[in-house]
Design an enzyme around this catalytic site. Structure first.
Site, PDB file in Angstrom:
ATOM      1  CE1 TYR A   1      -9.071  -3.868   0.802  1.00  0.00           C
ATOM      2  CE2 TYR A   1      -8.671  -1.983  -0.620  1.00  0.00           C
ATOM      3  CZ  TYR A   1      -8.200  -2.969   0.230  1.00  0.00           C
ATOM      4  OH  TYR A   1      -6.861  -3.041   0.509  1.00  0.00           O
TER       5      TYR A   1
ATOM      6  NE  ARG B   1      -5.186 -13.544   5.328  1.00  0.00           N
ATOM      7  CZ  ARG B   1      -5.908 -12.460   5.471  1.00  0.00           C
ATOM      8  NH1 ARG B   1      -5.824 -11.477   4.602  1.00  0.00           N
ATOM      9  NH2 ARG B   1      -6.740 -12.328   6.471  1.00  0.00           N
TER      10      ARG B   1
ATOM     11  CB  THR C   1      -6.557  -7.041   9.830  1.00  0.00           C
ATOM     12  OG1 THR C   1      -6.840  -8.152   9.001  1.00  0.00           O
ATOM     13  CG2 THR C   1      -7.001  -5.767   9.147  1.00  0.00           C
TER      14      THR C   1
ATOM     15  CG  ASN D   1      -3.366  -3.600   7.375  1.00  0.00           C
ATOM     16  OD1 ASN D   1      -2.455  -4.038   8.059  1.00  0.00           O
ATOM     17  ND2 ASN D   1      -4.619  -3.944   7.524  1.00  0.00           N
TER      18      ASN D   1
ATOM     19  CG  PHE E   1     -13.465  -0.127   8.005  1.00  0.00           C
ATOM     20  CD1 PHE E   1     -12.841  -0.502   6.811  1.00  0.00           C
ATOM     21  CD2 PHE E   1     -14.262  -1.060   8.647  1.00  0.00           C
ATOM     22  CE1 PHE E   1     -13.017  -1.761   6.275  1.00  0.00           C
ATOM     23  CE2 PHE E   1     -14.447  -2.325   8.119  1.00  0.00           C
ATOM     24  CZ  PHE E   1     -13.817  -2.684   6.927  1.00  0.00           C
TER      25      PHE E   1
ATOM     26  CD  GLU F   1      -8.002  -9.938  -3.196  1.00  0.00           C
ATOM     27  OE1 GLU F   1      -8.805  -9.644  -2.280  1.00  0.00           O
ATOM     28  OE2 GLU F   1      -6.880 -10.435  -2.982  1.00  0.00           O
TER      29      GLU F   1
ATOM     30  CE  LYS G   1      -3.892  -2.431   2.007  1.00  0.00           C
ATOM     31  NZ  LYS G   1      -4.888  -2.464   3.082  1.00  0.00           N
TER      32      LYS G   1
ATOM     33  NE  ARG H   1      -1.633  -6.575   7.329  1.00  0.00           N
ATOM     34  CZ  ARG H   1      -2.636  -7.353   6.951  1.00  0.00           C
ATOM     35  NH1 ARG H   1      -3.109  -8.278   7.771  1.00  0.00           N
ATOM     36  NH2 ARG H   1      -3.192  -7.196   5.765  1.00  0.00           N
TER      37      ARG H   1
ATOM     38  CG  HIS I   1      -4.979  -6.952   0.201  1.00  0.00           C
ATOM     39  ND1 HIS I   1      -6.114  -7.166   0.947  1.00  0.00           N
ATOM     40  CD2 HIS I   1      -5.052  -7.783  -0.871  1.00  0.00           C
ATOM     41  CE1 HIS I   1      -6.856  -8.088   0.329  1.00  0.00           C
ATOM     42  NE2 HIS I   1      -6.235  -8.474  -0.765  1.00  0.00           N
TER      43      HIS I   1
END
Length: 147
Positions: free
Chosen positions: A49, A85, A91, A111, A57, A125, A9, A102, A114
């Site tokens: 999303y 993951r 998250t 974040n 949010f 995706e 991101k 993270r 993703h």
């Protein structure tokens, strides 16, 4: 072998840690078969999303994700969705343990990465951001060391 999707991101680019994150993914054993940098539009953010559009949010998340360029990756490996993951971490970055991406680089709800949560989500995706010809399958001799 399965494919998964990751998005670095805007905060990753702003903090100049793209190379560090990609290096961690490579060191884990992922094969990068797709890679590009784009600026997300509001429409792409909404498509990506779509399950969060009606959540409180979402407006803040959309503002952040469209605030600067993102790096998109298609990664290939054994159990790639589950493994990605796991190394990305929970998250909520402040609760992510050290040793996860993270946990080591995130410090707020914004974040920095993703990761697809299922094989089905990964394929959806990937199809949003990559054409078939942009995913390059190649012989990865590293397989003999990590299989």
């Amino acid at each position: 072998m399965e494919r998964t999707f990751a998005m670095l991101k805007p905060g990753v680019l702003q903090r100049r840690i793209v190379g560090e994150i990609i290096s961690r993914l490579e060191k884990k054993g992922f094969q990068i078969v797709g890679l590009k940098m784009i600026q997300l539009t509001k429409g792409l953010a909404q498509e990506h999303y779509k399950e969060h559009l009606d959540k409180d949010f979402y407006p803040g998340m959309e503002k952040y994700i469209t605030s600067g360029p993102v790096v998109l990756l298609v990664l290939k490996g054994i159990n790639s969705v589950q493994i990605l993951r796991s190394i990305v971490g929970p998250t909520f970055s402040p609760e992510a343990p050290s040793g996860t991406i993270r946990g080591d680089y995130g410090f707020s709800m914004r974040n920095i990465i993703h990761a697809s949560d299922s094989v089905e989500s990964a394929e959806r995706e990937i199809s949003i951001y990559f054409k078939d010809e942009e995913i390059i399958e190649y012989n990865d001799n590293n397989r003999e060391w990590i299989d």
